[in-house]
Write a protein that holds these residues in place. Structure first.
Motif, PDB file in Angstrom:
ATOM      1  N   GLU A  16       0.805  -1.218   0.000  1.00 55.81           N
ATOM      2  CA  GLU A  16       0.000   0.000   0.000  1.00 55.81           C
ATOM      3  C   GLU A  16       0.842   1.275   0.000  1.00 55.81           C
ATOM      4  O   GLU A  16       0.369   2.326  -0.447  1.00 55.81           O
ATOM      5  N   LYS A  19       1.118   3.526  -3.052  1.00 48.46           N
ATOM      6  CA  LYS A  19       0.031   4.471  -3.318  1.00 48.46           C
ATOM      7  C   LYS A  19       0.272   5.777  -2.561  1.00 48.46           C
ATOM      8  O   LYS A  19       0.086   6.873  -3.110  1.00 48.46           O
ATOM      9  N   GLU A 318     -10.497   5.180  -4.553  1.00 46.32           N
ATOM     10  CA  GLU A 318     -11.029   3.816  -4.667  1.00 46.32           C
ATOM     11  C   GLU A 318     -12.496   3.844  -5.084  1.00 46.32           C
ATOM     12  O   GLU A 318     -12.935   3.045  -5.918  1.00 46.32           O
ATOM     13  N   THR A 323      -6.950   4.053 -10.399  1.00 50.64           N
ATOM     14  CA  THR A 323      -5.818   3.183 -10.104  1.00 50.64           C
ATOM     15  C   THR A 323      -4.524   3.967 -10.206  1.00 50.64           C
ATOM     16  O   THR A 323      -4.445   4.993 -10.886  1.00 50.64           O
TER      17      THR A 323
END
Length: 424
Positions: A16, A19, A318, A323
């Protein structure tokens, strides 16, 4: 005994963090574009700083702060928000004396509030915030709002709504306050204990109550817009005009008051209108806070800023199905065969990394087949095969994982060959 992450916090795992890094890159690039400079303040501050600047009638100060006494019997608090520490630093470090005003600052870091965990809301959360201190120009209000919106737009969000209000100056707030006391006073017993205590201290906070938000008296409460004096009304019109010039759409909401006491004049929120986002739609909030520097002994230094939760930004992405760019693939994985190839392979690993080539090798003493599987899992673009025969000859076997092509390359030419292959 089994240990778990504390309630209201989270581990952000390597799958994660990529991101987060991309969001932080967006923030850094946009702040550079807008000429906001990064500031890093301590995780904890004197408790009185938040009591005085955030306001002792707010939920943040009354219920949500993590406060402790240190060994010197000093009351300290983990920062629940970023504006108060930035203003403290602005005053303490005499930034008001800088030749270029306003001073434009931004921060990204953890904040702490003891509140009920919800989707995208944690007791330790990460905020990005920006502050412009030293100017009372309505144009800087529009710039700050534009910066916040640009972060969301650069992240790919399209379902956004900007809501504005004017909280007026001290004169407006005083007149409005009297009207609110008269409006709520006769029926204050119908409200929660917090609102009852706020009636005399700060009745504007009743409009923002989470418990009594559905009470009919809140809907019929006197509007601050009706109490704006000429100067405050003109200021608000100027802010809207600057936003119009930037092509930024907005809605005016007379009930928008924000949750902190220090705001005056411009207040704003940015919300997600995506169907899949959830009931709590606010992504970002901010506003003007003239008088905050003076409150802690500084000179007059009007300011405006905002703060946004990185967790909620990611949640909004999300919800909209946005993405991230894939994490860069591994350039090369070094497969070593036999003990005599280990040291040369490790040396080669360092040389490749020094040349800016993302490289990895096996540290588990696995067989060739297992090492090749590891290279495949890591999506290595190339594999370097190095055995005892190759060490003796001064070469390596270079395999292209996309087409299976394998060639013998002298060690001295490997880096140049790798760069040619990777670039072309």
């Amino acid at each position: 005994m089994k240990f778990k992450v504390p309630r209201g916090t989270q581990d952000i795992l390597p799958s994660e963090t990529w991101k987060w890094q991309q969001v932080e890159k967006i923030i850094d690039e946009l702040c550079d574009l807008y000429r906001y400079k990064e500031i890093r303040t301590p995780i904890f501050e004197q408790t009185e700083l938040f009591q005085r600047l955030v306001g002792d009638t707010t939920d943040v100060v009354q219920k949500e702060m993590y406060t402790f006494t240190d060994k010197g019997d000093r009351s300290l608090t983990l920062r629940p928000e970023g504006t108060a520490p930035v203003v403290r630093s602005f005053v303490e470090n005499k930034m008001f004396g800088y030749p270029d005003q306003p001073v434009k600052l931004y921060y990204t870091g953890p904040m702490f509030r003891y509140e009920r965990q919800q989707a995208g809301r944690y007791r330790q959360f990460v905020q990005f915030g920006a502050e412009a201190i030293g100017s009372a120009d309505p144009a800087i209000d529009a710039e700050v709002i534009a910066l916040a919106l640009d972060v969301y737009k650069r992240a790919g969000l399209k379902h956004l709504k900007l809501v504005l209000n004017s909280l007026g100056d001290t004169e407006c707030r005083t007149a409005h306050r009297k009207a609110l006391v008269a409006h709520f006073g006769p029926h204050i017993g119908e409200f929660c204990a917090d609102c009852q205590s706020r009636l005399e201290k700060n009745p504007l906070r009743i409009l923002d109550c989470k418990v009594d938000h559905g009470h009919p008296l809140i809907a019929s409460a006197p509007s601050l817009a009706d109490y704006l004096n000429e100067e405050s009304a003109r200021y608000f019109e100027d802010v809207k005009s600057y936003l119009d010039n930037l092509g930024i759409e907005y809605e005016v909401d007379a009930n928008l008051v924000r949750g902190l006491d220090y705001y005056n004049h411009t207040a704003f929120e940015i919300m997600s209108t995506s169907d899949g986002f959830g009931a709590i739609t606010t992504l970002c909030g901010g506003g003007r806070y003239n008088g905050l520097a003076e409150e802690i002994g500084g000179p007059s230094a009007p300011g405006i800023g905002f703060a946004m939760s990185i967790e909620r930004l990611l949640l909004a992405m999300e919800a909209e199905g946005k993405t991230f760019q894939e994490e860069p693939a591994l350039d090369v994985y070094i497969v070593t065969l036999g003990e005599q190839a280990r040291q040369p392979g490790f040396k080669l690993l360092g040389e490749l990394r020094a040349a800016g080539i993302r490289s990895e090798m096996d540290y588990m003493d696995r067989k060739m087949k297992a090492q090749m599987k590891s290279a495949d899992r890591l999506q290595a673009r190339m594999v370097v095969l190095l055995g005892e025969d190759e060490v003796a000859e001064g070469v390596v076997q270079l395999k292209n994982m996309a087409n299976g092509e394998q060639v013998k390359v002298p060690v001295a030419e490997l880096i140049e060959k790798m760069k040619e292959t990777l670039l072309g």
